[in-house]
Design a protein around this motif. Structure first.
Motif, PDB file in Angstrom:
ATOM      1  N   UNK A   1      -5.353   6.402  -2.890  1.00  0.00           N
ATOM      2  CA  UNK A   1      -4.532   5.392  -2.235  1.00  0.00           C
ATOM      3  C   UNK A   1      -4.365   4.227  -3.202  1.00  0.00           C
ATOM      4  N   UNK A   2      -3.134   3.728  -3.277  1.00  0.00           N
ATOM      5  CA  UNK A   2      -2.842   2.661  -4.214  1.00  0.00           C
ATOM      6  C   UNK A   2      -2.586   1.360  -3.478  1.00  0.00           C
TER       7      UNK A   2
ATOM      8  N   UNK B   1     -13.291  10.987   7.594  1.00  0.00           N
ATOM      9  CA  UNK B   1     -12.557   9.976   6.852  1.00  0.00           C
ATOM     10  C   UNK B   1     -11.147   9.751   7.408  1.00  0.00           C
ATOM     11  N   UNK B   2     -10.824  10.433   8.496  1.00  0.00           N
ATOM     12  CA  UNK B   2      -9.586  10.139   9.210  1.00  0.00           C
ATOM     13  C   UNK B   2      -9.657   8.722   9.730  1.00  0.00           C
ATOM     14  N   UNK B   3      -8.698   7.893   9.313  1.00  0.00           N
ATOM     15  CA  UNK B   3      -8.767   6.484   9.645  1.00  0.00           C
ATOM     16  C   UNK B   3      -7.488   5.800   9.198  1.00  0.00           C
ATOM     17  N   UNK B   4      -7.414   4.510   9.454  1.00  0.00           N
ATOM     18  CA  UNK B   4      -6.368   3.679   8.868  1.00  0.00           C
ATOM     19  C   UNK B   4      -7.036   2.820   7.803  1.00  0.00           C
ATOM     20  N   UNK B   5      -6.486   2.850   6.602  1.00  0.00           N
ATOM     21  CA  UNK B   5      -7.080   2.145   5.474  1.00  0.00           C
ATOM     22  C   UNK B   5      -6.232   0.919   5.132  1.00  0.00           C
ATOM     23  N   UNK B   6      -6.915  -0.211   5.015  1.00  0.00           N
ATOM     24  CA  UNK B   6      -6.243  -1.456   4.672  1.00  0.00           C
ATOM     25  C   UNK B   6      -6.780  -2.017   3.370  1.00  0.00           C
ATOM     26  N   UNK B   7      -5.859  -2.526   2.585  1.00  0.00           N
ATOM     27  CA  UNK B   7      -6.194  -3.241   1.370  1.00  0.00           C
ATOM     28  C   UNK B   7      -5.922  -4.721   1.600  1.00  0.00           C
TER      29      UNK B   7
ATOM     30  N   UNK C   1       0.839  -1.200   0.000  1.00  0.00           N
ATOM     31  CA  UNK C   1       0.000   0.000   0.000  1.00  0.00           C
ATOM     32  C   UNK C   1       0.875   1.252   0.000  1.00  0.00           C
ATOM     33  N   UNK C   2       0.492   2.218  -0.826  1.00  0.00           N
ATOM     34  CA  UNK C   2       1.171   3.511  -0.821  1.00  0.00           C
ATOM     35  C   UNK C   2       0.148   4.631  -0.871  1.00  0.00           C
ATOM     36  N   UNK C   3       0.389   5.765  -0.161  1.00  0.00           N
ATOM     37  CA  UNK C   3       1.489   5.962   0.779  1.00  0.00           C
ATOM     38  C   UNK C   3       1.214   5.275   2.114  1.00  0.00           C
ATOM     39  N   UNK C   4       2.148   5.330   3.031  1.00  0.00           N
ATOM     40  CA  UNK C   4       1.953   4.770   4.367  1.00  0.00           C
ATOM     41  C   UNK C   4       1.313   5.783   5.304  1.00  0.00           C
ATOM     42  N   UNK C   5       1.587   7.048   5.098  1.00  0.00           N
ATOM     43  CA  UNK C   5       1.028   8.121   5.917  1.00  0.00           C
ATOM     44  C   UNK C   5       0.661   9.292   5.006  1.00  0.00           C
TER      45      UNK C   5
END
Lengths: 114, 113
Positions: free
Chosen positions: B21-22, B85-91, B6-10
């Motif tokens: 987010x990729x 939408x502040x959060x941690x996003x996981x793919x 995943x990019x970016x990390x932050x």
């Protein structure tokens, strides 16, 4: 809405002790999975149990599934400090791999004290 | 074997900005997923894809768009970012046959001011 609810929310034990986490869910499932998440990292798959299975083992992990009660438990035996992490159950209600979508529980934070 | 990257990390954004987010996977998986993780709420599915060129809504799709132009990539877009939408996003990705576990990236930590 969350499919799974986990109990307890947090658990603190000493190294060498066993840790048991429980998961309850709401609808019929194809399979149930358990994942571990270390702080600041992604989830790592631990074990998958099919809806027609009642118990499954993998190393120090033992998972049970009771579809009549819509519940599962994860037992970690002889815990180690490295087992400190959050543990999530996730249910897959999709049919035959159609989507393999998962619905996650809220997780149990396990702390193993050295 | 990189798995899921995943990019970016932050990233820190201002309200109203847009970003993408990729997610890239090298396991030739058919299925890919985007989740968000908020404190005390576990992971919630935003959108998912069961193959190149296909996308579908998950549990919390509002405010997000996705695209799967190539099998190995799954993009998540925020057109007009909001503080909610502040959060941690996981793919994650997985194969298309039955009883498959999902493989996760390490997440993107997104703050929207």
């Amino acid at each position: 809405s969350q499919q799974g609810e986990e109990d307890p929310q947090a658990l603190s034990i000493q190294e060498g002790e066993n840790a048991t986490m429980n998961c309850s869910y709401k609808t019929s499932i194809n399979n149930l999975q358990w994942y571990r998440q270390n702080s600041g990292r992604g989830l790592v798959h631990l074990i998958l149990i099919r809806s027609n299975e009642r118990e499954k083992h993998s190393g120090r992990l033992r998972v049970t599934l009771d579809t009549s009660k819509k519940s599962s438990s994860l037992l970690i035996t002889a815990s180690r400090a490295a087992d400190t992490a959050s543990y999530f159950c996730a249910t897959d209600a999709s049919y035959g791999g159609a989507t393999n979508k998962l619905i996650f529980g809220t997780g149990t934070l396990l702390a193993v004290q050295p | 074997n990189a798995g899921v990257t995943q990019t970016p990390k932050f990233r820190v954004l201002k309200t109203g900005q847009s970003m993408t987010l990729l997610c890239a996977q090298d396991m030739n998986h058919e299925y890919m997923y985007w989740y968000r993780q908020d404190p005390g709420m576990g992971l919630r599915l935003i959108h998912y894809s069961v193959g190149e060129g296909t996308t579908a809504k998950g549990e919390v799709p509002d405010g997000y768009n996705v695209s799967r132009l190539k099998k190995q990539n799954f993009l998540l877009g925020l057109e007009s970012a909001a503080p909610s939408q502040t959060s941690v996003y996981f793919c994650a990705s997985t194969g298309s046959w039955n009883y498959q576990p999902q493989h996760f990236g390490d997440g993107t930590r997104l703050s929207i001011l």
